[in-house]
Design an enzyme around this catalytic site. Structure first.
Site, PDB file in Angstrom:
ATOM      1  CB  SER A  15      -0.901  -0.011   1.246  1.00 24.84           C
ATOM      2  OG  SER A  15      -1.649   1.182   1.352  1.00 24.84           O
ATOM      3  CG  ASP A  36       1.474  -4.680   3.843  1.00 18.32           C
ATOM      4  OD1 ASP A  36       0.766  -4.670   4.877  1.00 18.32           O
ATOM      5  OD2 ASP A  36       1.653  -3.669   3.147  1.00 18.32           O
ATOM      6  CE1 TYR A 159       3.085   8.021  11.828  1.00 17.60           C
ATOM      7  CE2 TYR A 159       3.429  10.386  11.724  1.00 17.60           C
ATOM      8  CZ  TYR A 159       3.416   9.158  11.105  1.00 17.60           C
ATOM      9  OH  TYR A 159       3.727   9.054   9.777  1.00 17.60           O
TER      10      TYR A 159
HETATM   11  N1  LIG Z   1       1.205   9.204   3.776  1.00 22.32           N
HETATM   12  C1  LIG Z   1       1.817  10.217   4.380  1.00 22.32           C
HETATM   13  O1  LIG Z   1       1.430  11.388   4.251  1.00 22.32           O
HETATM   14  C2  LIG Z   1       3.033   9.941   5.251  1.00 22.32           C
HETATM   15  C3  LIG Z   1       3.746  11.048   5.738  1.00 22.32           C
HETATM   16  C4  LIG Z   1       4.864  10.810   6.523  1.00 22.32           C
HETATM   17  C5  LIG Z   1       5.254   9.521   6.829  1.00 22.32           C
HETATM   18  N2  LIG Z   1       4.529   8.472   6.350  1.00 22.32           N
HETATM   19  C6  LIG Z   1       4.973   7.126   6.719  1.00 22.32           C
HETATM   20  O2  LIG Z   1       5.162   6.370   5.545  1.00 22.32           O
HETATM   21  C7  LIG Z   1       4.908   4.986   5.803  1.00 22.32           C
HETATM   22  C8  LIG Z   1       3.892   4.472   4.803  1.00 22.32           C
HETATM   23  O3  LIG Z   1       2.698   5.218   4.943  1.00 22.32           O
HETATM   24  P1  LIG Z   1       1.495   5.108   3.880  1.00 22.32           P
HETATM   25  O4  LIG Z   1       0.859   6.445   3.810  1.00 22.32           O
HETATM   26  O5  LIG Z   1       1.979   4.475   2.648  1.00 22.32           O
HETATM   27  O6  LIG Z   1       0.499   4.174   4.690  1.00 22.32           O
HETATM   28  P2  LIG Z   1      -0.412   2.957   4.210  1.00 22.32           P
HETATM   29  O7  LIG Z   1      -1.386   2.763   5.324  1.00 22.32           O
HETATM   30  O8  LIG Z   1      -0.925   3.184   2.819  1.00 22.32           O
HETATM   31  O9  LIG Z   1       0.623   1.729   4.175  1.00 22.32           O
HETATM   32  C9  LIG Z   1       1.176   1.204   5.334  1.00 22.32           C
HETATM   33  C10 LIG Z   1       1.265  -0.283   5.174  1.00 22.32           C
HETATM   34  O10 LIG Z   1       1.891  -0.822   6.348  1.00 22.32           O
HETATM   35  C11 LIG Z   1       1.284  -2.049   6.625  1.00 22.32           C
HETATM   36  N3  LIG Z   1       1.450  -2.433   8.013  1.00 22.32           N
HETATM   37  C12 LIG Z   1       0.906  -1.862   9.122  1.00 22.32           C
HETATM   38  N4  LIG Z   1       1.248  -2.553  10.214  1.00 22.32           N
HETATM   39  C13 LIG Z   1       2.023  -3.584   9.788  1.00 22.32           C
HETATM   40  C14 LIG Z   1       2.667  -4.659  10.456  1.00 22.32           C
HETATM   41  N5  LIG Z   1       2.566  -4.830  11.784  1.00 22.32           N
HETATM   42  N6  LIG Z   1       3.381  -5.536   9.720  1.00 22.32           N
HETATM   43  C15 LIG Z   1       3.481  -5.390   8.367  1.00 22.32           C
HETATM   44  N7  LIG Z   1       2.888  -4.399   7.687  1.00 22.32           N
HETATM   45  C16 LIG Z   1       2.161  -3.505   8.402  1.00 22.32           C
HETATM   46  C17 LIG Z   1      -0.199  -1.805   6.292  1.00 22.32           C
HETATM   47  O11 LIG Z   1      -0.875  -3.048   6.121  1.00 22.32           O
HETATM   48  C18 LIG Z   1      -0.101  -0.988   5.031  1.00 22.32           C
HETATM   49  O12 LIG Z   1      -0.132  -1.811   3.879  1.00 22.32           O
HETATM   50  C19 LIG Z   1       4.426   4.919   7.253  1.00 22.32           C
HETATM   51  O13 LIG Z   1       5.511   4.581   8.089  1.00 22.32           O
HETATM   52  C20 LIG Z   1       3.975   6.340   7.531  1.00 22.32           C
HETATM   53  O14 LIG Z   1       4.051   6.656   8.906  1.00 22.32           O
HETATM   54  C21 LIG Z   1       3.426   8.648   5.575  1.00 22.32           C
END
Ligand SMILES: NC(=O)c1ccc[n+]([C@@H]2O[C@H](COP(=O)([O-])OP(=O)(O)OC[C@H]3O[C@@H](n4cnc5c(N)ncnc54)[C@H](O)[C@@H]3O)[C@@H](O)[C@H]2O)c1
Length: 253
Positions: A15, A36, A159
């Site tokens: 994702s 994942d 967070y």
């Molecule tokens: N989207 C943003 O604006 C943003 C900004 C800053 C940082 N981030 C960071 O980027 C990373 C990805 O975020 P995203 O927006 O793509 O989120 P997302 O929710 O689209 O993807 C995160 C994925 O992590 C997986 N996941 C969660 N817990 C898990 C576990 N215990 N074991 C294995 N997989 C697990 C979920 O199933 C999901 O597929 C995260 O660490 C998030 O904190 C995102």
């Protein structure tokens, strides 16, 4: 570092930022193992050279099983990208009482301990590979923090603490793994257009976009993946956290 014909692990690879990274690395000739959880994997598209593995980053045995599958493949592991993450909001003190400690621990468990454990077990396998260049480089780990590591907003205590940990880990990990020829860097994204953002109102989107100096829009997951590729390619970038945020500095709320 050249990546053609090498293997990568991308956690959260089904994702958002992880999926964009998995797709880009696969397009560039890598065999990608996307770690994942099953519910995310079920929704993920089939992509050439991306193999989804049901791995929970909070479970040591589950990560070990995933790494064993990577090790059994023909391509040597060179790259580990940690994108798995959660962001459960909650104020330290609110009308409902103090912050739920279990919820705080859960965010730390996935974002910080999960990142640390996949990095550690991934590095163990990278360290078994032959160096790829005269410097003795064997591979790279890229972790994902957030601008919340530096400017945690109201309701982001867990967070921000987890992502601050990921940032602080970077230089220490780069030093620890230097003798194995493994670089460690972190990306701290601002606000990225992920499936989560699809449900927001046009007004909220406009206010988010207006908060970014330039470009005044949300970042794209592909732009995160591009930073990962740049970090892999640039052999002298090590122990560094890259903000990818359009000069955004988050306010309190
Ligand atoms: N989207 C943003 O604006 C943003 C900004 C800053 C940082 N981030 C960071 O980027 C990373 C990805 O975020 P995203 O927006 O793509 O989120 P997302 O929710 O689209 O993807 C995160 C994925 O992590 C997986 N996941 C969660 N817990 C898990 C576990 N215990 N074991 C294995 N997989 C697990 C979920 O199933 C999901 O597929 C995260 O660490 C998030 O904190 C995102």
């Amino acid at each position: 570092m050249e990546i053609q014909g090498q293997a990568a692990i991308v956690t959260g690879g089904a994702s958002g930022l992880g999926a964009a990274t998995a797709h880009l690395l696969a397009q560039r000739g890598m065999k990608v193992f996307a770690f994942d959880l099953a519910p995310s994997i079920e929704k993920a598209p089939a992509v050439d050279h991306v193999e989804y593995l049901d791995v929970d980053v909070t479970d040591h045995a589950s990560i070990r099983r995933g790494i064993a599958t990577v090790k059994a493949g023909t391509e040597p592991l060179r790259v580990v990208v940690n994108c798995a993450g959660i962001g459960t909001p909650g104020r330290i003190l609110s009308r409902r009482g103090p912050h739920d400690l279990h919820q705080f621990a859960q965010v730390i468990n996935v974002n910080l301990l999960g990142t640390f454990n996949v990095m550690t077990l991934g590095a163990e396998l990278i360290a078994e590979q032959q160096p790829v260049d005269d410097d003795g480089q064997r591979g790279i780990v890229i972790n994902t923090a957030s601008v919340a590591a530096f400017e945690g907003q109201i309701g982001q205590a867990a967070y921000a603490a987890s992502k601050g940990g990921v940032h602080s880990l970077t230089i220490s990990a780069a030093r620890d793994l230097a003798s194995y020829g493994i670089r460690v860097n972190t990306v701290a994204p601002g606000i990225v257009e992920t499936p989560m953002m699809a449900g927001i109102t046009p007004e909220f989107r406009e206010s988010l976009e207006a908060s970014v100096p330039f470009p005044a829009r949300l970042a794209r997951p592909e732009e995160y993946a591009q930073v990962v590729l740049d970090l892999i390619r640039h052999d002298y970038l090590n122990g560094h956290t890259v903000r990818m945020d359009g000069a955004l500095r988050m306010g309190p709320r």
